[in-house]
Design an enzyme around this catalytic site. Sequence first.
Site, PDB file in Angstrom:
ATOM      1  N   ILE A 100       0.830  -1.204   0.000  1.00 26.77           N
ATOM      2  CA  ILE A 100       0.000   0.000   0.000  1.00 26.77           C
ATOM      3  C   ILE A 100       0.867   1.258   0.000  1.00 26.77           C
ATOM      4  O   ILE A 100       1.999   1.231   0.494  1.00 26.77           O
ATOM      5  CB  ILE A 100      -0.975  -0.001   1.209  1.00 26.77           C
ATOM      6  CG1 ILE A 100      -1.961   1.177   1.129  1.00 26.77           C
ATOM      7  CG2 ILE A 100      -0.239  -0.085   2.529  1.00 26.77           C
ATOM      8  CD1 ILE A 100      -3.125   1.081   2.105  1.00 26.77           C
ATOM      9  N   CYS A 101       0.327   2.319  -0.568  1.00 33.85           N
ATOM     10  CA  CYS A 101       0.935   3.653  -0.595  1.00 33.85           C
ATOM     11  C   CYS A 101       2.194   3.640  -1.464  1.00 33.85           C
ATOM     12  O   CYS A 101       2.124   3.431  -2.650  1.00 33.85           O
ATOM     13  CB  CYS A 101       1.196   4.154   0.829  1.00 33.85           C
ATOM     14  SG  CYS A 101       1.509   5.921   0.941  1.00 33.85           S
ATOM     15  N   ALA A 102       3.352   3.853  -0.869  1.00 35.47           N
ATOM     16  CA  ALA A 102       4.603   3.766  -1.618  1.00 35.47           C
ATOM     17  C   ALA A 102       5.107   2.328  -1.689  1.00 35.47           C
ATOM     18  O   ALA A 102       6.024   2.020  -2.446  1.00 35.47           O
ATOM     19  CB  ALA A 102       5.665   4.666  -0.986  1.00 35.47           C
TER      20      ALA A 102
END
Length: 180
Positions: A100-102
């Site tokens: 998730i995210c980066a």
Amino acid sequence: MKVVVFFATGYEEVEALSVVDVLRRGGVEVIMAGVDGDVVASARQIKIQMDQKAEDINYDEIDMVVLPGGLPGVDNLYASELVKNKVLEFKAANKWIGAICAGPSVLGKFGVLEGENATCYPGFEQYLHGATHVEDRTVVSNKIVTGKGAGASFEFALQILEIAAGKEKAEQIKNAMIIL
């Protein structure tokens, strides 16, 4: 299903802990795995006691690994030979991988997103090597689950719970937590 969430120094708290929380509420065994030891500090210096060190886990018993975002957490995940080896092994064995995210940028740099659909935090799309970027908050592509960012943490966690314990259990936990 057994899930490992990798915690490297600088992880994003909401992204990592929402997965642990939602899965445990749903009765799924989840291990908080310290990439950098028994106690790992988050991006905002919240120190969490891990269940196990990442190197002490028997990955033959694990069905999914999850990489949260956060800076410098994703850089530390990328720098970890253990994380790299496990992600590559899970991809080769057609086992589940979440990020998730980066975090999806780490999967891209490891070369496991080739031909997949994926989402990530805005600005990290360039690292999704070989993937088709999708703007959705959560994306499932074959056995890879990706999430957009901290604001999508519960959706991401519920998607993983649905994979691990079924749609009915995920709906039950979603309703109990009053997630709209």
